[in-house]
Design a protein around this motif. Structure first.
Motif, PDB file in Angstrom:
ATOM      1  N   LEU A 194       0.825  -1.208   0.000  1.00 17.46           N
ATOM      2  CA  LEU A 194       0.000   0.000   0.000  1.00 17.46           C
ATOM      3  C   LEU A 194       0.860   1.260   0.000  1.00 17.46           C
ATOM      4  CD1 LEU A 194      -2.793  -1.105   2.494  1.00 17.46           C
ATOM      5  CD2 LEU A 194      -2.922  -0.994  -0.018  1.00 17.46           C
ATOM      6  N   ARG A 195       1.985   1.212   0.722  1.00 15.04           N
ATOM      7  CA  ARG A 195       2.901   2.368   0.693  1.00 15.04           C
ATOM      8  C   ARG A 195       3.483   2.565  -0.693  1.00 15.04           C
ATOM      9  NH1 ARG A 195       4.374   0.944   6.173  1.00 15.04           N
ATOM     10  NH2 ARG A 195       5.920  -0.529   5.360  1.00 15.04           N
ATOM     11  N   ILE A 197       1.989   2.039  -3.482  1.00 14.78           N
ATOM     12  CA  ILE A 197       0.989   2.741  -4.284  1.00 14.78           C
ATOM     13  C   ILE A 197       1.003   4.233  -3.966  1.00 14.78           C
ATOM     14  CG2 ILE A 197      -1.483   2.954  -4.777  1.00 14.78           C
ATOM     15  CD1 ILE A 197      -1.746  -0.040  -4.194  1.00 14.78           C
ATOM     16  N   GLN A 198       1.136   4.566  -2.692  1.00 13.19           N
ATOM     17  CA  GLN A 198       1.203   5.980  -2.314  1.00 13.19           C
ATOM     18  C   GLN A 198       2.451   6.643  -2.899  1.00 13.19           C
ATOM     19  OE1 GLN A 198      -1.280   7.608  -1.075  1.00 13.19           O
ATOM     20  NE2 GLN A 198      -2.497   5.749  -0.782  1.00 13.19           N
ATOM     21  N   PRO A 207      -3.123  10.220  -9.110  1.00 13.94           N
ATOM     22  CA  PRO A 207      -4.248   9.268  -9.039  1.00 13.94           C
ATOM     23  C   PRO A 207      -5.457   9.712  -9.846  1.00 13.94           C
ATOM     24  CG  PRO A 207      -3.935  10.410  -6.939  1.00 13.94           C
ATOM     25  CD  PRO A 207      -2.728  10.699  -7.772  1.00 13.94           C
ATOM     26  N   ALA A 234      -8.599  -3.010   1.246  1.00 20.23           N
ATOM     27  CA  ALA A 234      -7.848  -1.751   1.209  1.00 20.23           C
ATOM     28  C   ALA A 234      -7.767  -1.211  -0.217  1.00 20.23           C
ATOM     29  CB  ALA A 234      -6.448  -1.960   1.783  1.00 20.23           C
ATOM     30  N   LEU A 235      -7.592  -2.101  -1.183  1.00 18.78           N
ATOM     31  CA  LEU A 235      -7.563  -1.672  -2.585  1.00 18.78           C
ATOM     32  C   LEU A 235      -8.918  -1.134  -3.024  1.00 18.78           C
ATOM     33  CD1 LEU A 235      -5.454  -4.497  -4.300  1.00 18.78           C
ATOM     34  CD2 LEU A 235      -4.663  -2.289  -3.426  1.00 18.78           C
ATOM     35  N   LEU A 238      -9.240   2.287  -1.708  1.00 18.78           N
ATOM     36  CA  LEU A 238      -8.366   3.187  -2.462  1.00 18.78           C
ATOM     37  C   LEU A 238      -8.998   3.571  -3.798  1.00 18.78           C
ATOM     38  CD1 LEU A 238      -5.426   4.296  -1.976  1.00 18.78           C
ATOM     39  CD2 LEU A 238      -4.649   2.460  -3.480  1.00 18.78           C
ATOM     40  N   CYS A 239      -9.581   2.580  -4.475  1.00 15.58           N
ATOM     41  CA  CYS A 239     -10.253   2.854  -5.750  1.00 15.58           C
ATOM     42  C   CYS A 239     -11.443   3.790  -5.541  1.00 15.58           C
ATOM     43  CB  CYS A 239     -10.712   1.546  -6.388  1.00 15.58           C
ATOM     44  SG  CYS A 239      -9.363   0.551  -7.073  1.00 15.58           S
ATOM     45  N   GLN A 241     -11.775   5.982  -3.169  1.00 15.19           N
ATOM     46  CA  GLN A 241     -11.258   7.300  -2.807  1.00 15.19           C
ATOM     47  C   GLN A 241     -10.859   8.110  -4.039  1.00 15.19           C
ATOM     48  OE1 GLN A 241      -7.789   7.105  -0.293  1.00 15.19           O
ATOM     49  NE2 GLN A 241      -7.415   9.312  -0.382  1.00 15.19           N
ATOM     50  N   HIS A 242     -10.251   7.439  -5.011  1.00 13.74           N
ATOM     51  CA  HIS A 242      -9.686   8.162  -6.156  1.00 13.74           C
ATOM     52  C   HIS A 242     -10.487   7.977  -7.453  1.00 13.74           C
ATOM     53  CE1 HIS A 242      -6.135   9.376  -3.932  1.00 13.74           C
ATOM     54  NE2 HIS A 242      -5.981   8.136  -3.515  1.00 13.74           N
TER      55      HIS A 242
END
Length: 436
Positions: A194-195, A197-198, A207, A234-235, A238-239, A241-242
């Motif tokens: 995850l980090r 990806i950030q 993003p 978590a993915l 993330l999807c 969110q963006h």
């Protein structure tokens, strides 16, 4: 005519057929085993010399319902009596619609679904990315290191392994980014992934430019690595969110291979799009994209399709596969097979330091080998030797993993338990022979 018969009779050994193969077939098309099939039934296969093998490959996780399942064979015969091809875009047919309805009903999540069909897994991946780009108006795609998504130009770009898939085939598609897939045995945590990806968002791609994130719930070619708990959720977050489209590549994990009809059901997430192939057709070439109707229908009429896509014979076979999965409770059996496989491989691990990891989800099972148990030293040669020795003894296996040091077990979900045990006996004997 007499010369033809003589030639075919003379070419009735594996070696003679391999010589003809090398003379006529492109070198780049590989062969895991120097064998030619004569016939197959469920989990058994016989070569042209009459030798029997237990098939722990299943056509690379394709014949989940076994070779020549009676329901599949009957469906193919019935459809062949009606017609074999019209092109769905020219003259439609019921089997295509029935299969789409069935998958939309079965796909996880409450969102209204749509589906359509192609012929290969790579085509399903390409079309899922097309849909995501069209729906979002964005270009970039995030995938994972070690992933396999096909051998087309876009498929190669998305695949997270250079040799042999990408070597010499560039330039590949632009705006494709890879991050590490979490794997405890390889020292990559969920937080690490995850980090990464950030970091990608900070240093490489905004993003707001990312159309989709593409992930296998269990990496296939990458080593049969199940996503750790919480990772897919978590993915998904993330999807959301963006505004990225979450694509689950279930080409190898789907249709019961991982113990649920869709592997993502284990993780409690609803992807936006799911790609299927392999096990769906019961040995016939078909792939699918199924997902949220509001995303798929962003593409206008004519934007998706192909001449052979959703072939009538393959749709009939796929409907029969889904019938067999349900009537024979093959998802539950997949879980049972996985438990038996990993328990027996665990017994072998107590005798062989080279076995560094045993993992899987449902029937998807892999064993990874390391030199002297040192997890920094992949035992690629040992895995290859084991595959060869097992075949010599009548068991077909395939390697996988970024270093080719893992053996993946892909038994038909219909394999009788006595044949499973017989195959595992051969596995143990072959391992003892090459890892003395």
């Amino acid at each position: 005519m007499g010369n033809t018969v003589t030639m075919l009779t003379a070419a009735s050994t594996n070696d003679s057929w391999m010589k003809r193969r090398h003379a006529a077939v492109a070198r780049a098309v590989g062969n895991a085993h120097a064998l030619f099939a004569a016939r197959a039934d469920n989990a058994e296969l016989w070569d042209v010399e009459g030798r029997r093998y237990l098939d722990f490959c299943a056509g690379i996780a394709v014949v989940n319902t076994g070779h020549r399942h009676p329901k599949v064979m009957a469906a193919l015969a019935a459809q062949a009596e009606r017609f074999t091809h019209t092109c769905f875009q020219v003259v439609a047919y019921d089997g295509y619609v029935q299969l789409a309805e069935r998958l939309c009903q079965l796909a996880p999540g409450a969102s209204p679904k749509k589906a359509f069909f192609m012929s290969t897994g790579a085509e399903a991946i390409e079309n899922a990315v097309k849909i995501a780009r069209h729906a979002t108006g964005r270009d970039a795609v995030i995938a994972f290191e070690g992933a396999f998504h096909g051998r087309t130009q876009l498929g190669m770009a998305l695949t997270g392994k250079v040799a042999p898939y990408k070597l010499g085939f560039g330039p590949l598609g632009a705006d494709i980014y890879h991050v590490p897939f979490p794997s405890a045995v390889h020292g990559v945590s969920v937080d690490d992934s995850l980090r990464a990806i950030q970091r990608l968002f900070r240093y490489h791609v905004d993003p707001a430019r990312v159309a989709a994130l593409l992930v296998e719930p269990v990496q296939g070619e990458g080593g049969y690595l199940p996503a750790p708990p919480g990772f897919l959720a978590a993915l998904r977050a993330l999807c959301d969110q963006h505004g990225m489209v979450f694509i689950a590549d279930e080409i190898q994990t789907g249709i019961g291979r991982a113990g649920k009809l869709f592997a993502v059901e284990h993780f409690g997430v609803e992807p936006d799009l799911i790609t299927l192939a392999k096990g769906l057709g019961g040995g016939t070439p078909i792939s699918a994209v199924v997902g949220k109707a509001g995303i798929i229908d962003q593409v206008p009429a004519g934007g998706l399709g192909s001449t052979y896509a959703g072939h009538p014979l393959a749709c009939a076979a796929a409907l029969a596969v889904l019938d067999a999965m349900e009537s024979e409770n093959l998802c539950a059996r997949s879980l049972q097979l996985g438990e038996r496989l990993r328990a027996r491989l665990g017994d072998m691990a107590r005798q062989h330091r080279s076995i560094g990891d045993i993992r899987g989800l449902g029937a998807m099972t892999a064993v990874e080998f390391f030199k002297g148990g040192d997890k920094t030293q992949p035992a690629t040669e040992l895995a290859a030797a084991l595959k060869t020795e097992a075949a010599r003894r009548g068991l077909l296996l395939l390697t996988c993993g970024s270093f080719g040091n893992a053996i993946r077990v892909m038994v038909p979900l219909t394999i009788p338990f006595d044949q499973l045990d017989e195959g595992l006996d051969i596995f143990a004997q072959a391992l003892a022979a090459v890892d003395a």
